[in-house]
Motif scaffolding. Structure first.
Motif, PDB file in Angstrom:
ATOM      1  N   TRP A 523       0.849  -1.186   0.000  1.00  0.00           N
ATOM      2  CA  TRP A 523       0.000   0.000   0.000  1.00  0.00           C
ATOM      3  C   TRP A 523       0.889   1.242   0.000  1.00  0.00           C
ATOM      4  CZ3 TRP A 523      -4.227   2.263  -1.170  1.00  0.00           C
ATOM      5  CH2 TRP A 523      -4.654   3.431  -0.536  1.00  0.00           C
ATOM      6  N   ALA A 525       0.489   5.117   0.378  1.00  0.00           N
ATOM      7  CA  ALA A 525      -0.530   6.060   0.830  1.00  0.00           C
ATOM      8  C   ALA A 525      -0.474   7.384   0.071  1.00  0.00           C
ATOM      9  CB  ALA A 525      -0.381   6.318   2.332  1.00  0.00           C
ATOM     10  N   ARG A 528      -2.358   6.664  -2.908  1.00  0.00           N
ATOM     11  CA  ARG A 528      -3.496   5.788  -2.600  1.00  0.00           C
ATOM     12  C   ARG A 528      -3.609   4.658  -3.628  1.00  0.00           C
ATOM     13  NH1 ARG A 528      -6.040   7.375   1.498  1.00  0.00           N
ATOM     14  NH2 ARG A 528      -7.791   5.953   1.139  1.00  0.00           N
TER      15      ARG A 528
END
Length: 799
Positions: A523, A525, A528
């Protein structure tokens, strides 16, 4: 006699051609255009007096591309040896040794026939549109350029009916010599002013300026004189100047000036190392084993200066593009700009220009990454391999060569001195010292007064991070706080980019995996996105679990992005930056290094990029967040790599006049690798590691080749792996000096939608190893279907 040619195709053999009917005969090492399997390819002439194969009618060479060879006889013989040693196609080796984009390639095009040009009446719409597009393109167009692209069956039908024909042409190179318009004065300027009132005409001023400078690019003239265009045209019309074309080299230094420096006074150990290296004549191998910050670069600069004074050239190899700007800056400050650089961070044009400068002998100091070992250096007297232990010296695809080992092999062939430098030498180099193949030169102290940093192992079982901040233990937080209070800098190391390497469902435990690879997605961030770091697949983060349809998707993992976020929250006034592949490429990397060096940052978070030899004088604190991760890899070198990484990152602390401190967070502080790091005990680590390697039969005591099997069909892959094992068992039936580990599914069983198996072959002697590899490569393994085999001699990657 025939001409032996290497063609860049995946075949481990050469081909024979008749001499060209019109062009002069090529020289060995020159490029030639040949027909190969109904195609036109650019190959490389290897020999011009080879006996032709009996009973074979030879096709003639179409064109000789180079008047002079690209590779000297010594370099050409070296490249042929590389192909033999790594069991690689010689054509692909030669292509890897030449700058990319400088050779044309054959492409298929469609042409309009005479029937199409003379037809009367209406043609089908799709055919007419295709013929119009080909005509507008000048009469030749690749099939993929047609919009919409007709099917292959439709194209074959049109060709059979006589509307179009297919032909292969050779496209020109993507990268060429860059020329620019220039002017040269043909006669002296007027002695007396010709303007009204006795004033000089502007074109006479330009004329006088040109006469002093010789042939000058028009861009420089326009920089010196505003609105010079009309005056230049007048000078040309008067015959006072002539227009020419001059070659313009692309600047590999991006226009950045560097002030010259003064050599410092060497320490006694540095002087002893310089004297030993400079005294060597002919081939000699040295291991310059110096602790971090001990001044190995000053030794390099001193021995290069000595080599240049003796009329020799020097080649310096560095492992990473991340290291190159800093090292190049140091070398330019000492040696000036008569340096060539070769690395992937340059444009294709700049790399071509640098290669040509080396080939012409315009420069005698070359700095490059791994592929620099192929540079066409004449008069090579010195080869330096900085950070020789670094695994990035091993090529991971194509021709899988080891840059450090090939530097030694080239030094042997060229009669050059080879220096391997490292604070954490590879086990292979340590073993070669013990075998008398390398002479070790020690640098045990830093020139500064601070000495080596203090290294503390933080036992996470006794001092775990707090629930509100799970990344940092209390001792590390305290050390960061004190470092910032003193106005000093800190580095935090976590060899995992992204925000979290795991996204899982808190309801059922499902981990979000890449559909192409047997690995979890990471992931990120900041944008996203879920990203696979192996096949580069990007997906949005789902709102619900794909397995149980639950909505509790958690991100419990760690990554440099998460560390950066936590630091900004803990220390809101601190200037925090991140160095990983997501943030530091090209110019961004240079800017980040400059900011850190100038004290414009307080904390730098990074992956292994922060361990690569950077010299930041104000860094006094280094924190390692997950020291145990690399120790768990399924790789017999995992302890060695962990020791090297941690020692290198620890060496960023206390390099100037302030003492440094390193805190390593671990769940296993008694591990011998971590104990050796804490004690700065390279010797002790090497002794214990080598004992284990000898018992287990791993390199450097045994030689190794890995076999990697891959394909879409997992059963075919397994069948190919087992068939390969059977070939080895038969070929080596009467020899007990080899051993096979596997075959078995690879640690990452699926990558880019392809199933993967692996096998490791080791032997006590190289000849038996190569004999078994040759038996595999010449065996009939067609029963494996579409599965493929990759052979890696002296492997480094076991995932």
């Amino acid at each position: 006699m025939s001409i032996e040619v290497a063609v860049p195709v995946p075949l481990r053999r050469t081909f024979h051609y008749a001499p060209p009917p019109e062009d002069p005969q090529p020289q060995p090492g020159a490029r030639v255009l040949v027909r190969f399997a109904h195609r036109k390819l650019i190959g490389y002439a290897l020999s011009v007096d080879a006996p032709p194969p009996p009973g074979v009618r030879l096709s003639p060479i179409i064109e000789v591309i180079d008047d002079a060879p690209l590779f000297s006889p010594t370099l050409l013989a070296f490249l042929r040896w590389i192909a033999e040693y790594y069991h690689a196609p010689i054509g692909e080796v030669l292509r890897a040794a030449h700058p990319p984009g400088t050779s044309g390639k054959g492409v298929w095009v469609l042409r309009i026939t005479k029937k199409s040009r003379t037809v009367k009446g209406k043609l089908p719409h799709a055919l007419q549109r295709a013929l119009d597009a080909i005509a507008m393109a000048g009469g030749a167009l690749p099939p993929e350029a047609l919009d919409p692209r007709p099917s292959d069956a439709r194209l074959r039908q049109w060709a059979a009916e006589g509307w179009i024909e297919r032909e292969q042409i050779v496209e020109g190179p993507k990268v060429e010599v860059r020329n620019e318009r220039a002017l040269r004065a043909t006669r002296p300027p007027p002695e007396a002013p010709r303007g009204p009132g006795g004033r000089a005409l502007k074109r006479d001023e330009i004329h006088a300026w040109l006469a002093l400078r010789g042939c000058t690019r028009t861009s420089l003239i326009h920089e010196a004189f505003k609105n010079a265009g009309p005056h230049l045209r007048q000078l040309i019309e008067e015959g006072a100047a002539v227009e020419e074309r001059v070659e313009v080299l692309r600047d590999p230094f991006f226009g950045e000036p560097v002030a010259r420096d003064t050599p410092p006074t060497l320490t006694a150990q540095q002087r002893a190392a310089v004297e030993a290296i400079s005294a060597a004549r002919g081939f000699a191998g040295f291991l310059l084993h110096g602790v971090t910050g001990s001044g190995k670069t000053e030794v390099y600069l001193s021995v290069i200066t000595d080599a240049l004074a003796r009329g020799l050239s020097a080649l310096v190899l560095v492992p990473e593009i991340a290291l190159t700007p800093q090292l190049v800056r140091r070398f330019r400050a000492r040696l000036g700009d008569a340096i060539a650089v070769l690395h992937s961070g340059l444009s294709a044009g700049a790399r071509f220009d640098e290669w040509r400068r080396i080939h012409r002998g315009d420069v005698r100091v070359i700095i490059g990454a791994r592929s620099g070992v192929f540079a066409p250096v004449e008069g090579l007297g010195l080869i330096i391999v900085d950070e020789e232990h670094d695994p990035s010296f091993k090529q991971g695809d194509g021709v899988r060569y080891q840059g450090r080992d090939m530097a030694l092999a080239r030094g042997l062939r060229e009669g050059a001195v080879v220096v391997l430098g490292s604070a954490t030498p590879s086990m292979e180099s340590v073993h070669n010292v013990a075998q008398g193949k390398l002479q070790r030169l020690l640098l045990t102290e830093r020139p500064t007064q601070s000495g080596l940093p203090v290294v503390d192992l933080v036992d996470l079982r006794d001092q775990p991070p707090t629930p509100d901040e799970p990344l940092f233990s209390p001792p590390l937080r305290e050390a960061l706080t004190r470092t910032l209070a003193r106005g000093e800098q800190a580095i935090l190391f976590l060899n995992r980019r992204g925000y979290s390497n795991v996204v899982l469902c808190a309801s059922c435990g499902e981990v979000l995996h890449c559909p192409n690879c047997a690995i979890s997605m990471t992931w990120h961030a900041h944008n996203r996105q879920l990203r696979c770091h192996y096949c580069d697949l990007i997906r949005p983060r789902p709102e619900i679990c794909p397995r149980c349809r639950g909505t509790k998707l958690e991100i419990p993992g760690q990554g440099t992005e998460r560390v950066e976020e936590s630091l900004r929250r803990l220390y809101p006034n601190a200037r925090v930056a991140r160095m990983d592949r997501d943030t530091a490429t090209g110019r961004k990397l240079e800017t980040l290094i400059a900011q850190m060096r100038e004290g414009e940052l307080d904390i730098l978070v990074g992956t292994q990029m922060v361990t690569k030899g950077h010299d930041f004088p104000k860094v006094t604190c280094v924190g390692v967040l997950a020291a145990d991760a690399a120790l768990k890899f399924p790789d017999f070198r995992s302890a060695e790599r962990t020791f090297q990484l941690l020692t290198q990152v620890a060496g960023r602390a206390g390099r100037a006049d302030r003492p440094g401190r390193v805190l390593i967070q671990t769940w296993d502080p008694q591990h011998f690798c971590l104990q050796s790091v804490a004690a700065h005990d390279t010797e002790g680590f090497a002794q214990q590691e080598l004992v284990w390697r000898r018992v287990q039969g791993y390199p450097p005591f045994h030689y190794a080749v890995s076999f990697r099997f891959q394909g879409v069909d997992a059963e075919e892959v397994a069948r190919l792996a087992r068939a390969t094992t059977q070939v080895i068992e038969v070929a080596g039936a009467n020899d007990l000096t080899w051993r096979v580990r596997g075959p078995a599914p690879a640690p990452i069983e699926r990558l880019r939608r392809r199933a993967r198996w692996a096998m490791l072959l080791t032997a006590t002697h190289r000849p038996i190893l190569h004999r078994l590899v040759e038996a595999v490569l010449t065996a009939d393994l067609d029963s494996a279907g579409e599965a493929s085999l990759i052979v890696d001699v002296d492997p480094y990657d076991f995932l």
